[in-house]
Structures are given as C-alpha cells and as structure tokens.
Design an enzyme around this catalytic site. Structure first.
Site, PDB file in Angstrom:
ATOM      1  N   SER A  84      29.278  18.140  -3.237  1.00  0.00           N
ATOM      2  CA  SER A  84      30.536  18.374  -3.969  1.00  0.00           C
ATOM      3  C   SER A  84      31.113  19.707  -3.490  1.00  0.00           C
ATOM      4  O   SER A  84      30.407  20.513  -2.863  1.00  0.00           O
ATOM      5  CB  SER A  84      30.282  18.460  -5.487  1.00  0.00           C
TER       6      SER A  84
ATOM      7  N   LYS B 165      28.153  27.021  -2.993  1.00  0.00           N
ATOM      8  CA  LYS B 165      26.840  27.685  -3.020  1.00  0.00           C
ATOM      9  C   LYS B 165      26.302  27.868  -1.599  1.00  0.00           C
ATOM     10  O   LYS B 165      25.657  28.874  -1.294  1.00  0.00           O
ATOM     11  CB  LYS B 165      25.848  26.856  -3.843  1.00  0.00           C
TER      12      LYS B 165
ATOM     13  N   THR C 170      21.425  26.641  -5.678  1.00  0.00           N
ATOM     14  CA  THR C 170      21.144  25.346  -6.307  1.00  0.00           C
ATOM     15  C   THR C 170      20.404  24.430  -5.346  1.00  0.00           C
ATOM     16  O   THR C 170      20.608  24.493  -4.119  1.00  0.00           O
ATOM     17  CB  THR C 170      22.461  24.695  -6.779  1.00  0.00           C
TER      18      THR C 170
ATOM     19  N   TYR D 272      31.753  22.135  -5.344  1.00  0.00           N
ATOM     20  CA  TYR D 272      30.952  23.174  -6.014  1.00  0.00           C
ATOM     21  C   TYR D 272      29.682  23.463  -5.212  1.00  0.00           C
ATOM     22  O   TYR D 272      29.371  24.624  -4.907  1.00  0.00           O
ATOM     23  CB  TYR D 272      30.580  22.728  -7.442  1.00  0.00           C
ATOM     24  N   HIS D 273      28.917  22.406  -4.891  1.00  0.00           N
ATOM     25  CA  HIS D 273      27.666  22.630  -4.155  1.00  0.00           C
ATOM     26  C   HIS D 273      27.954  23.291  -2.801  1.00  0.00           C
ATOM     27  O   HIS D 273      27.179  24.131  -2.335  1.00  0.00           O
ATOM     28  CB  HIS D 273      26.906  21.312  -3.984  1.00  0.00           C
TER      29      HIS D 273
END
Ligand code: NAD
Ligand code: USQ
Length: 406
Positions: free
Chosen positions: A179, A185, A144, A181-182
């Site tokens: 975040s 990644k 991302t 989530y990020h």
C-alpha cells in the site's frame, strides 16, 4: 533516560509513554492530535472513550505522581521539531508519529500523497534535527513487517546474505510493500539507513507486525487512562475488529480466502520491545533492524480463534468471507525470522483464549458505543476513483465494490 515519544497520544505511543514514565524515565510526548482529526473527518471513533491528552496526563500524575512533558506540534514543521530536540535534549527518540493506515493511504490521490508527505517529511525533519542538535541520540523508529510483503522465501531481520556471480554481500532484504502507507515506511527506512551511514546517526528500525489488545498494566489503572480500541475499516486492525464484530453479533469480516498470513503481537509486547531497544542502543553509524512480532497467523485462523472464544460466551460469531478489497496474496508462503528481541530478553504474551475472552469482554462492556456501519470495507485498492462520491465522502461498501467489479 530522557525519552521523547513522538506520536504519544496514539495507540502504541500512549501505552509506551506511560510504561516508560512508570519505569522512571523522563518522558516527553510530542503530538499534533491529527489522528483525532482523521477520526472526526471519517466519522469514526475508538470503541473505548479516550480522554483529551491533558486530562489523561493529569490523571496519570494524580494516580502515580509521575509527570510527562507535552510538546504540541507537527513533525513536518522543522522549526517546531528542531526546537523540541534542542530544548528537550533526548537520549532516545521513539518515532510513532505517522499516518499508519493502509486503507487510508489507498482512498485516493490526496490521501496517498498526504500519507507520504506526512511520513517522509516528518522523518526527514527528525533526521536533520538530530544531526543539528543531538547527533548521539538513539532513534527508535517504528517500521512495519509489511515492508517485506510476502516473498516466497524466509524473511530475515532487515538484511540478507546474497551470493551473486561468485561474489557475496549482506544487503537490505528486498521490499515489496502492499500500500502507499507501507511504501512510506520503506522510503523512511532508506532515508534513515542513509543518514546513519552519511552522518553517523544511530537508529533501530522496529519492523512491527499487527498489534492487538488495548490494556496494559498502566492503562488499566483507571478508566481515565484507557487506550484506543479501533475497529473501523480504516484504522481498526484485524483481530481488534474480529473481537468487536463478534461482540456485536456481526459476522467476522475475513477478506477473501483468509490465507493472508501476518506477524502479530500484544500491545504489552510492543511496549516491552521498545524498552529493550532503548536500553540496548545501536552504535553510532549503525542502522539496526528488528522484526517485532511474536506469533504468525492467517486471518482465517484468527477468525476461528475469535469464533471459538466468542462461542464460549454464548455469542454466535459467524465467519463471512467478503471479496478482498485489497490487492494481496490470499494464500502464500510466510516464514519471518524474529529472534533478535527474544535474544535481548523479550518474553512474549501469546494469544490465548483468556486474552481473547478479555478482548471480547471489553468489547461487550462498551457495546453501546459500537457502530456497526463501520464494519464493511469501503476502500478498494483497485480503483481509487471509486472510493469517493461527488461530495468527497467514502461510498457505501456495496456501491464501491459493485462499481469496481470485485
Ligand atoms: P496512531 O494513529 O494511534 O498514533 C499515531 C500518533 O501520531 C497520533 O497520535 C497522531 O496524532 C500522531 N501524528 C501523526 N502524524 C503526526 C505529525 N505529522 N506530527 C505530530 N504527530 C503526528 O498509530 P499507532 O497504531 O499508535 O502506530 C504508531 C506507529 O507504529 C506508526 O508509525 C505505525 O506505522 C507503527 N505500527 C503500528 C502498528 C499497529 O498495529 N498499530 C503495527 C506496526 C507498526
Ligand atoms: N483483514 C481482514 N478483515 C478485516 C481487516 C483486515 O481479513 O476486517 C486482513 C487484511 O486484508 C490483511 C490483514 O487482515 O490481509 C491485516 O490487515 P490489518 O488492517 O489488520 O493490518 P494492516 O493493514 O497490515 O496494517 C496494520 C496497521 C499498520 C501496521 C501493519 C503491520 O494498521 O500500521 O504497519 O498492521 S503489518 O501488517 O505487519 O505491515
């Protein structure tokens, strides 16, 4: 090619699986349907009425004669995943199968740890399964753009040439994700990069921007094939939300000043970028990074474009600036390179009035399914303990924001 689409029941994966199947590749979908469960747990639904995977695939076969294999199971289950790689023997694996919502990962400790375990263990299992059973397979992994954050310099595609104390090297571009989530990644990126070096695996990391739109030529063939159109605060992305808010007569929810600038792309470009990566594989041992987006906009610019398109249709489309529930720069420099996929032949769909018209048109078509209670943000980045009440459910927007002092 034999192509495994991990996460093929999801938004990007479904459109990609159909596209590659229609192109004549032998496609297998791997999914454990956990995304459908998260929607159920959160009490939210895609605007569009998606069918079960079995019904979707039957409709695809009836309409086109193309068959797609299905393997139902969890990426974090090594026995399942490695058996799939061993038995299907893919030439390419496209890995979409992760928890992909930043707000979901910021709800509380449980959601943060779940996100990182699901994403990191799934990807590690895949790397080990490829090493064990199909080490020449090309891994196309969805990363991302948010891995880079918003540095005050131009963002390169994966690597940057640095001179330091008289010496020079090409190094991974610094990562400042926003975040849990990020962050997952970024951790995946490091694990994949290491396995390419250590074991000679071949991988392409597609650092994708925010995807918008719901229709591709394939999903538009019949309503039974329709794709997701998420608009809730957890899984709905900015432009999708703005179009549905406008259609519902709800003010467009710009967080903060709206100067947050991101890369965006049409779902039709997602599938084409993935195809380009598959057809031009990385070399053994190579870890390649492409920035996958076509245009950059601030969220306020997006809101203004939606407003202009909506007003042509007679909708009011006011813009509201809400206190930003996230910790992010509300105005900043942003200039990210994205030329490698263009060099390999991508011809971008640009965000135009007609596209916005069609997105708002779909929102109007399904307007009876719009649930306005999911527009306002509940999840606050600053204080996770305020995001849930005693019953474990998300708080109402006002209560969460007032309690955390935003
Ligand atoms: P999605 O939630 O619609 O689809 C993900 C799919 O993966 C779901 O069907 C889910 O059931 C499956 N899945 C998740 N964990 C799994 C597991 N452990 N085992 C088996 N299946 C599992 O997400 P999406 O929007 O299609 O995103 C796909 C990928 O693209 C993600 O990796 C995401 O980070 C990345 N991405 C998405 C966007 C976007 O705007 N949608 C932008 C950039 C990157
Ligand atoms: N935003 C608003 N109003 C809203 C929703 C979002 O102003 O109603 C703002 C956010 O604060 C943020 C920007 O819009 O500044 C983008 O938010 P988003 O929810 O559209 O996207 P994001 O959380 O970044 O995540 C999405 C996908 C994720 C993917 C990422 C690409 O959910 O899977 O990785 O886009 S990127 O942003 O490039 O990292």
């Amino acid at each position: 090619m034999r192509i495994a689409v991990l996460g093929g029941d999801g938004y990007c994966g479904w459109a990609t699986a159909l596209y590659l199947s229609q192109k004549g590749h032998q496609v297998a979908i791997v999914d454990n349907f956990i995304r459908r469960k998260w929607d159920f747990d959160l009490g939210v639904e895609t605007l569009t009425p998606i069918r079960s995977l079995r019904d979707r695939l039957q409709a695809w076969k009836d309409l086109t004669g193309n068959h797609i294999d299905v393997f139902v199971g969890d990426m974090t289950d090594y026995a399942f995943l490695s058996a799939h790689i061993r038995d299907f023997e893919p030439d390419t694996v496209i890995h979409f199968a992760e928890q992909r919502s930043a707000p979901y990962s910021m709800i509380d400790r449980e959601h943060a740890t779940f996100t990182q375990v699901n994403n990191l263990v799934g990807t590690l299992n895949l790397l080990f399964a490829l090493r064990e059973f199909k080490s020449d397979c090309h891994l196309v992994k969805l990363g991302t753009m948010g891995e880079y954050g918003t540095p005050n310099i131009d963002i390169e595609e994966g690597y940057i040439r640095i001179e330091h104390n008289g010496r020079a090297d090409t190094l991974p571009f610094p990562k400042q994700p926003g975040s849990f989530y990020h962050l997952s990644k970024v951790h995946d990126t490091h694990n994949i990069h290491f396995c390419c070096k250590a074991w000679g695996l071949r991988a392409t990391d597609l650092n994708q921007g925010v995807v918008y739109g719901t229709m591709t030529d394939d999903t538009a063939l019949d309503e039974a094939l329709i794709n997701r159109f998420d608009y809730d605060e957890i899984f709905g992305t900015a432009l999708n939300r703005f179009c549905i808010e406008a259609a519902a007569g709800h003010p467009i929810t710009v967080y903060g000043k709206g100067g947050q600038t991101r890369g965006f792309l049409d779902i039709r470009d997602t599938i084409r970028c993935v195809e380009i990566a598959c057809l031009n594989p990385a070399e053994p041992g190579e870890f390649r990074v492409f920035n996958q987006f076509t245009e950059q906009f601030s969220v306020l610019e997006l809101a203004q474009m939606v407003q202009a398109a909506a007003r042509k249709l007679g909708l009011k489309a006011e813009i509201n600036h809400l206190p930003d529930p996230r910790v992010e720069a509300e105005t900043h420099y942003y200039n990210a390179r994205h030329s490698k996929l263009i060099d390999l032949g991508l011809q971008p769909h640009l965000l135009s009035d007609s596209l916005l018209d069609s997105m708002i048109g779909i929102a109007l078509k399904y307007s009876e399914r719009i649930d306005q209670s999911v527009f306002l943000p509940n999840v606050n980045w600053r204080n996770a303990s305020n995001n849930r009440n005693g019953n474990g459910r998300l708080r109402t927007p006002a209560a969460a924001l007032i309690q955390s002092g935003v």
